[in-house]
Design an enzyme around this catalytic site. Structure first.
Site, PDB file in Angstrom:
ATOM      1  N   CYS A 103       0.610  -0.803   0.269  1.00 46.42           N
ATOM      2  CA  CYS A 103       0.255  -0.230  -0.009  1.00 46.42           C
ATOM      3  C   CYS A 103       0.795   1.256   0.023  1.00 46.42           C
ATOM      4  O   CYS A 103       0.745   2.103  -0.912  1.00 46.42           O
ATOM      5  CB  CYS A 103      -1.153  -0.188   1.485  1.00 46.42           C
ATOM      6  SG  CYS A 103      -0.323  -0.490   2.836  1.00 46.42           S
TER       7      CYS A 103
HETATM    8  N1  LIG Z   1      -4.613  -4.048   5.024  1.00 40.51           N
HETATM    9  C1  LIG Z   1      -3.656  -3.430   4.489  1.00 40.51           C
HETATM   10  O1  LIG Z   1      -4.061  -2.377   3.492  1.00 40.51           O
HETATM   11  C2  LIG Z   1      -2.961  -3.918   3.406  1.00 40.51           C
HETATM   12  C3  LIG Z   1      -2.813  -3.472   1.479  1.00 40.51           C
HETATM   13  C4  LIG Z   1      -1.972  -4.122   0.431  1.00 40.51           C
HETATM   14  C5  LIG Z   1      -1.750  -5.514   0.981  1.00 40.51           C
HETATM   15  N2  LIG Z   1      -1.983  -5.996   2.195  1.00 40.51           N
HETATM   16  C6  LIG Z   1      -1.158  -7.828   2.973  1.00 40.51           C
HETATM   17  O2  LIG Z   1      -2.854  -8.704   2.413  1.00 40.51           O
HETATM   18  C7  LIG Z   1      -2.083  -9.446   3.215  1.00 40.51           C
HETATM   19  C8  LIG Z   1      -3.173  -9.280   4.038  1.00 40.51           C
HETATM   20  O3  LIG Z   1      -3.370  -8.330   5.031  1.00 40.51           O
HETATM   21  P1  LIG Z   1      -4.925  -7.670   5.879  1.00 40.51           P
HETATM   22  O4  LIG Z   1      -4.752  -6.765   6.358  1.00 40.51           O
HETATM   23  O5  LIG Z   1      -6.124  -8.158   5.053  1.00 40.51           O
HETATM   24  O6  LIG Z   1      -4.663  -8.855   6.688  1.00 40.51           O
HETATM   25  P2  LIG Z   1      -5.834  -9.291   7.810  1.00 40.51           P
HETATM   26  O7  LIG Z   1      -6.809  -8.513   8.009  1.00 40.51           O
HETATM   27  O8  LIG Z   1      -5.335  -9.982   8.953  1.00 40.51           O
HETATM   28  O9  LIG Z   1      -6.709 -10.694   6.922  1.00 40.51           O
HETATM   29  C9  LIG Z   1      -5.392 -11.793   7.001  1.00 40.51           C
HETATM   30  C10 LIG Z   1      -5.953 -13.029   6.473  1.00 40.51           C
HETATM   31  O10 LIG Z   1      -5.343 -14.208   6.237  1.00 40.51           O
HETATM   32  C11 LIG Z   1      -6.329 -15.208   6.791  1.00 40.51           C
HETATM   33  N3  LIG Z   1      -4.782 -16.452   6.996  1.00 40.51           N
HETATM   34  C12 LIG Z   1      -4.107 -16.087   8.053  1.00 40.51           C
HETATM   35  N4  LIG Z   1      -3.595 -17.057   8.479  1.00 40.51           N
HETATM   36  C13 LIG Z   1      -3.854 -18.368   7.049  1.00 40.51           C
HETATM   37  C14 LIG Z   1      -3.776 -20.085   7.167  1.00 40.51           C
HETATM   38  N5  LIG Z   1      -2.399 -20.098   7.585  1.00 40.51           N
HETATM   39  N6  LIG Z   1      -4.744 -20.260   5.680  1.00 40.51           N
HETATM   40  C15 LIG Z   1      -5.866 -19.383   5.619  1.00 40.51           C
HETATM   41  N7  LIG Z   1      -5.777 -18.149   5.412  1.00 40.51           N
HETATM   42  C16 LIG Z   1      -5.262 -18.045   6.677  1.00 40.51           C
HETATM   43  C17 LIG Z   1      -6.809 -14.902   7.800  1.00 40.51           C
HETATM   44  O11 LIG Z   1      -7.910 -16.248   8.030  1.00 40.51           O
HETATM   45  P3  LIG Z   1      -8.374 -15.728   9.666  1.00 40.51           P
HETATM   46  O12 LIG Z   1      -8.597 -14.468  10.187  1.00 40.51           O
HETATM   47  O13 LIG Z   1      -9.013 -16.912   9.608  1.00 40.51           O
HETATM   48  O14 LIG Z   1      -7.105 -16.320  10.737  1.00 40.51           O
HETATM   49  C18 LIG Z   1      -7.500 -13.302   8.005  1.00 40.51           C
HETATM   50  O15 LIG Z   1      -8.717 -13.789   6.205  1.00 40.51           O
HETATM   51  C19 LIG Z   1      -1.172  -9.151   3.582  1.00 40.51           C
HETATM   52  O16 LIG Z   1       0.039  -9.840   3.816  1.00 40.51           O
HETATM   53  C20 LIG Z   1      -0.591  -7.678   4.018  1.00 40.51           C
HETATM   54  O17 LIG Z   1       1.157  -7.683   3.965  1.00 40.51           O
HETATM   55  C21 LIG Z   1      -2.126  -5.594   3.064  1.00 40.51           C
END
Ligand SMILES: NC(=O)c1ccc[n+]([C@@H]2O[C@H](COP(=O)([O-])OP(=O)(O)OC[C@H]3O[C@@H](n4cnc5c(N)ncnc54)[C@H](OP(=O)(O)O)[C@@H]3O)[C@@H](O)[C@H]2O)c1
Length: 344
Positions: free
Chosen positions: A157
């Site tokens: 981001c």
């Molecule tokens: N947030 C941002 O603004 C943003 C922007 C760009 C990129 N990203 C990247 O995008 C990715 C997701 O970010 P997020 O902010 O959406 O994170 P998040 O809100 O913490 O969500 C993570 C998701 O991954 C799932 N998960 C975790 N471990 C898993 C596994 N072993 N198998 C299957 N599912 C699993 C979680 O499920 P549970 O909740 O059931 O554990 C949840 O649905 C990260 O790599 C982050 O760096 C984030």
């Protein structure tokens, strides 16, 4: 008229902030059949709810607990990984090997150099060859390579907000002067977290810098600007007491004095055909409220020191252009849909 074939799509991490946003966008995509929504736990606690402040809506949906065999049985054409870095690093190669196209929202495939992963990401890359193959999905700078991509590394981001603003200026930047990127992000940038540091009481009315010199987006920004090892990049991330949005303020110097018209011309050339990038007239600076809940980026600039320096400001919604909507732009280009499908 030729009917575009529907794509079978699954999302792993659908209950997280970016995954829920993706689900909401893909749910209204005319060319998508959602064949699997997964999280680590799934079930009752796995309700898919987009973060506050967006416009995306989904009906009541739940992620299923993730299981690789179940995912294969759903026979997706494309899988979005909205999972932590280590999870994506392990999962993406298995999917690619099985002939499934992958769009990964994590940082697991963004850096070209595998030797950077242990120090910046804390793990050794299992499939370094895929780092060369992965297409870095800063959509507006991708040209044709998304069309045949097996693996897309969706940008971070902060890097999206910075690279969109500075890439058009690459050839006029003075690399002997520091490139200073002062970025502020809403709290959803860190994903769904339950610990105290991310609670309302700790964040409301507060504002702080963090991760100076150690944030993992730093090598991605350096790589994206072709700064090499020597040029000085100062990247200072800050945490804003808001849910969504990134505002980056960049301080740069030029090798020769520029006029406002010259800089506007560079931006106009770069983004003439970019439906989601708006460049403001010289001297007008963008605000977060212009882009929150939208797939747009806005960029503005002001020249200083007779055109030898500039302050450039860019804004995006971190969950949209900084993650989910950019991933869908990449998907649309990859699969031959209109770039704007499901995004406007
Ligand atoms: N947030 C941002 O603004 C943003 C922007 C760009 C990129 N990203 C990247 O995008 C990715 C997701 O970010 P997020 O902010 O959406 O994170 P998040 O809100 O913490 O969500 C993570 C998701 O991954 C799932 N998960 C975790 N471990 C898993 C596994 N072993 N198998 C299957 N599912 C699993 C979680 O499920 P549970 O909740 O059931 O554990 C949840 O649905 C990260 O790599 C982050 O760096 C984030």
């Amino acid at each position: 008229m030729v009917q575009q074939q529907q794509k079978r799509v699954a999302i792993v991490g659908a209950t997280g902030y970016t995954g829920a946003e993706l689900t909401a966008i893909l749910f209204r995509h005319a060319g998508v059949e959602l064949v699997g929504l997964y999280s680590s736990t799934g079930g009752k606690g796995g309700e898919i709810v987009p973060a506050p402040g967006g416009q995306a809506r989904v009906p009541v949906l739940h992620g299923e607990p993730f299981d690789l065999e179940k995912l294969f049985a759903a026979t997706p054409d494309v899988v979005f990984l909205a999972t932590p870095n280590e999870v994506s690093a392990t999962l993406a190669p298995k999917l690619v090997d099985a002939g499934i196209q992958v769009i990964d929202l994590s940082g697991a495939f963004r850096l070209d150099d595998p030797s950077l992963y242990p120090s910046w990401y804390g793990f050794t890359h299992e499939r370094p060859a895929l780092l060369n193959e992965a297409v870095y999905g800063l959509t507006e700078w991708c040209n044709g390579e998304l069309k045949k991509a097996r693996l897309v590394a969706n940008p971070g981001c902060y890097p999206t907000s910075i690279l969109l603003a500075l890439r058009p200026l690459t050839y006029v930047l003075d690399r002997d002067q520091p490139v200073i990127c002062d970025s502020k992000s809403g709290v959803s940038g860190a994903g769904k977290k339950a610990d105290v540091a991310w609670s309302f009481a700790e964040l409301y009315g507060n504002f702080k810098a963090y991760g100076v010199g150690s944030h993992r987006h730093e090598p991605e920004i350096r790589q994206g600007l072709h700064l090499g090892d020597k040029a000085t990049l100062v990247f200072v991330p800050h945490l804003l007491p808001t849910v969504r949005g990134i505002l980056s303020t960049m301080h740069v110097a030029f090798t020769a004095a520029q006029t406002s018209e010259q800089i506007s011309e560079l931006y106009a050339k770069a983004y003439a055909n970019a439906p989601f990038v708006r460049v403001l007239p010289a001297g007008q600076l963008p605000e977060l409220k212009n882009v929150i809940g939208t797939p747009h980026a806005e960029i503005g600039f002001t020249l200083l020191n007779g055109g030898k320096r500039a302050v450039i400001v860019s804004v995006i919604d971190n969950l949209q252009k900084g993650a989910a909507s950019q991933a869908v732009q990449n998907f649309n280009r990859m699969c031959g849909f209109a770039e704007t499908e499901a995004l406007q």
